[in-house]
Motif scaffolding. Structure first.
Motif, mmCIF file in Angstrom:
data_model
loop_
_atom_site.group_PDB
_atom_site.id
_atom_site.type_symbol
_atom_site.label_atom_id
_atom_site.label_comp_id
_atom_site.label_asym_id
_atom_site.label_seq_id
_atom_site.Cartn_x
_atom_site.Cartn_y
_atom_site.Cartn_z
ATOM 1 N N THR A 143 0.994 -1.150 -0.201
ATOM 2 C CA THR A 143 0.135 -0.094 0.027
ATOM 3 C C THR A 143 0.939 1.307 0.052
ATOM 4 N N PRO A 144 0.398 2.394 -0.529
ATOM 5 C CA PRO A 144 0.981 3.609 -0.504
ATOM 6 C C PRO A 144 1.762 3.784 0.944
ATOM 7 N N ARG A 145 1.213 3.563 2.099
ATOM 8 C CA ARG A 145 1.671 3.638 3.464
ATOM 9 C C ARG A 145 2.869 2.840 3.672
ATOM 10 N N ALA A 146 2.771 1.588 3.113
ATOM 11 C CA ALA A 146 3.944 0.514 3.432
ATOM 12 C C ALA A 146 5.071 0.959 2.598
ATOM 13 N N LYS A 147 4.492 1.534 1.452
ATOM 14 C CA LYS A 147 5.681 1.907 0.747
ATOM 15 C C LYS A 147 6.576 3.153 1.306
ATOM 16 N N ARG A 148 5.827 3.979 1.839
ATOM 17 C CA ARG A 148 6.599 5.340 2.731
ATOM 18 C C ARG A 148 7.422 4.605 3.791
ATOM 19 N N TYR A 149 6.510 3.749 4.616
ATOM 20 C CA TYR A 149 7.244 3.064 5.702
ATOM 21 C C TYR A 149 8.597 2.309 5.492
ATOM 22 N N TRP A 150 8.505 1.426 4.603
ATOM 23 C CA TRP A 150 9.640 0.544 4.132
ATOM 24 C C TRP A 150 10.645 1.632 3.493
ATOM 25 N N GLY A 151 10.123 2.546 2.688
ATOM 26 C CA GLY A 151 11.068 3.318 1.615
ATOM 27 C C GLY A 151 11.987 4.237 2.495
ATOM 28 N N SER A 152 11.247 4.813 3.847
ATOM 29 C CA SER A 152 12.051 5.560 4.700
ATOM 30 C C SER A 152 13.159 4.867 5.410
ATOM 31 N N LEU A 153 12.934 3.772 5.838
ATOM 32 C CA LEU A 153 13.594 2.862 6.658
ATOM 33 C C LEU A 153 14.934 2.303 5.679
ATOM 34 N N ILE A 154 14.689 1.870 4.427
ATOM 35 C CA ILE A 154 15.689 1.634 3.489
ATOM 36 C C ILE A 154 16.497 2.909 3.062
ATOM 37 N N GLY A 155 15.883 4.000 2.892
ATOM 38 C CA GLY A 155 16.443 5.074 2.383
ATOM 39 C C GLY A 155 17.496 5.646 3.579
ATOM 40 N N ALA A 156 16.995 5.412 4.671
ATOM 41 C CA ALA A 156 17.963 5.896 5.991
ATOM 42 C C ALA A 156 19.219 5.015 6.001
ATOM 43 N N GLY A 157 19.053 3.601 5.926
ATOM 44 C CA GLY A 157 20.033 2.538 5.875
ATOM 45 C C GLY A 157 20.917 2.822 4.729
ATOM 46 N N LEU A 158 20.438 3.095 3.367
ATOM 47 C CA LEU A 158 21.118 3.287 2.359
ATOM 48 C C LEU A 158 22.143 4.679 2.552
ATOM 49 N N LEU A 159 21.492 5.689 3.137
ATOM 50 C CA LEU A 159 22.046 7.068 3.296
ATOM 51 C C LEU A 159 23.480 6.645 4.199
ATOM 52 N N MET A 199 14.634 13.945 6.874
ATOM 53 C CA MET A 199 13.613 13.857 5.937
ATOM 54 C C MET A 199 13.127 12.595 6.077
ATOM 55 N N MET A 200 14.079 11.346 6.188
ATOM 56 C CA MET A 200 13.502 9.913 6.134
ATOM 57 C C MET A 200 12.713 9.860 7.571
ATOM 58 N N CYS A 201 12.983 10.507 8.647
ATOM 59 C CA CYS A 201 12.296 10.300 9.985
ATOM 60 C C CYS A 201 11.005 10.941 9.635
ATOM 61 N N LEU A 202 10.863 11.923 9.007
ATOM 62 C CA LEU A 202 9.456 12.660 8.862
ATOM 63 C C LEU A 202 8.775 11.841 8.015
ATOM 64 N N ILE A 203 9.126 11.445 7.156
ATOM 65 C CA ILE A 203 8.283 10.441 6.051
ATOM 66 C C ILE A 203 7.957 9.219 6.912
ATOM 67 N N PHE A 204 8.885 8.575 7.907
ATOM 68 C CA PHE A 204 8.527 7.420 8.769
ATOM 69 C C PHE A 204 7.378 7.696 9.728
ATOM 70 N N TYR A 205 7.688 8.906 10.377
ATOM 71 C CA TYR A 205 6.641 8.913 11.484
ATOM 72 C C TYR A 205 5.534 9.445 10.785
ATOM 73 N N ARG A 206 5.163 9.948 9.336
ATOM 74 C CA ARG A 206 3.980 10.253 9.059
ATOM 75 C C ARG A 206 3.302 8.939 8.677
#
Lengths: 70, 160
Positions: free
Chosen positions: B21-37, B89-96
């Motif tokens: 779902t869009p929510r799950a995409k944002r959730y995992w995207g933010s976590l993976i994005g933070a890890g990749l960063l 930015m990743m934290c804000l996406i995650f929290y939202r």
């Protein structure tokens, strides 16, 4: 808090994940609510009620009031 | 009429692959994005710091030694700004994107991570005062906080 979520979900043949998608929450949240480990917030409870076309008290049973409903 | 038994009331999940779902995409995207960063910054800094260490002849073989060497100040400012802006930015996406149950998981994980540091730092420092251990290493503390946080978060996220 006891609830009928598992029965209502089964009547629609939904998985926990599918119900989670309908409610925009995670599968873990649905599982925790179904098993009584977590009581949802009022907005989420209303969302469930709207989804199933029921009143909140038809889904959740507050055992502390002795079953008396006005 | 639907006949409800324990068998069909059980969760019929996981045999069907469903799109996120869009929510799950944002959730995992933010976590993976933070890890990749974090991984990208580490991989960028590691060779530069090792090279700097060779040039000034430092490093006694400690695990985090490669990250202790001096690098170009401009690069240091750019990398720290990238980390702060990117992680924020990743934290804000995650929290939202987290739901109310995941928020509890996150609070549990954050609390355990915090206490891991609160227990470790003073104890380690006092032991160092007795010259029983090396001085407190900031990266070891960072690792302890991060690992304890992640362990609790994964336990709560992936348990059945």
């Amino acid at each position: 808090m006891k609830n009928r979520l598992k029965v209502l979900r089964a009547m629609r043949n939904w998985s926990q994940a599918e119900l989670g998608d309908h409610l925009d929450v995670s599968r873990q949240a649905v599982n925790a609510i179904e098993t009584g480990k977590y009581d949802p917030s009022l907005p989420l409870a209303f969302k469930m009620a709207r989804l199933f076309g029921l009143r909140i008290e038809e889904i959740f049973d507050d055992e502390s009031d002795g079953g008396q409903h006005g | 009429m639907t006949n409800l038994t324990e068998a069909n009331m059980a969760d019929p999940q996981d045999s069907r692959r469903r799109p996120l779902t869009p929510r799950a995409k944002r959730y995992w995207g933010s976590l993976i994005g933070a890890g990749l960063l974090g991984a990208a910054i580490s991989l960028l800094l590691l060779p530069l710091s090792i090279e700097a260490g060779h040039n000034i002849g430092t490093g006694d073989g400690g695990f985090f030694d490669p990250f202790e060497n001096p690098i170009n100040p401009t690069l240091a400012v750019l990398v720290s700004a990238l980390w702060m802006a990117g992680l924020l930015m990743m934290c804000l996406i995650f929290y939202r994107s987290i739901d109310e149950f995941e928020e509890r998981d996150y609070l549990w994980a954050g609390t355990v991570g915090w206490y891991a540091m609160m227990l470790t730092i003073p104890a380690w420092h006092v032991l160092w005062m007795g010259r029983l251990v090396p001085p407190v290493g900031i990266w070891w503390i960072f690792a302890i906080g991060l690992l304890s946080n992640n362990a609790v978060w994964m336990w709560r996220k992936f348990r059945k």
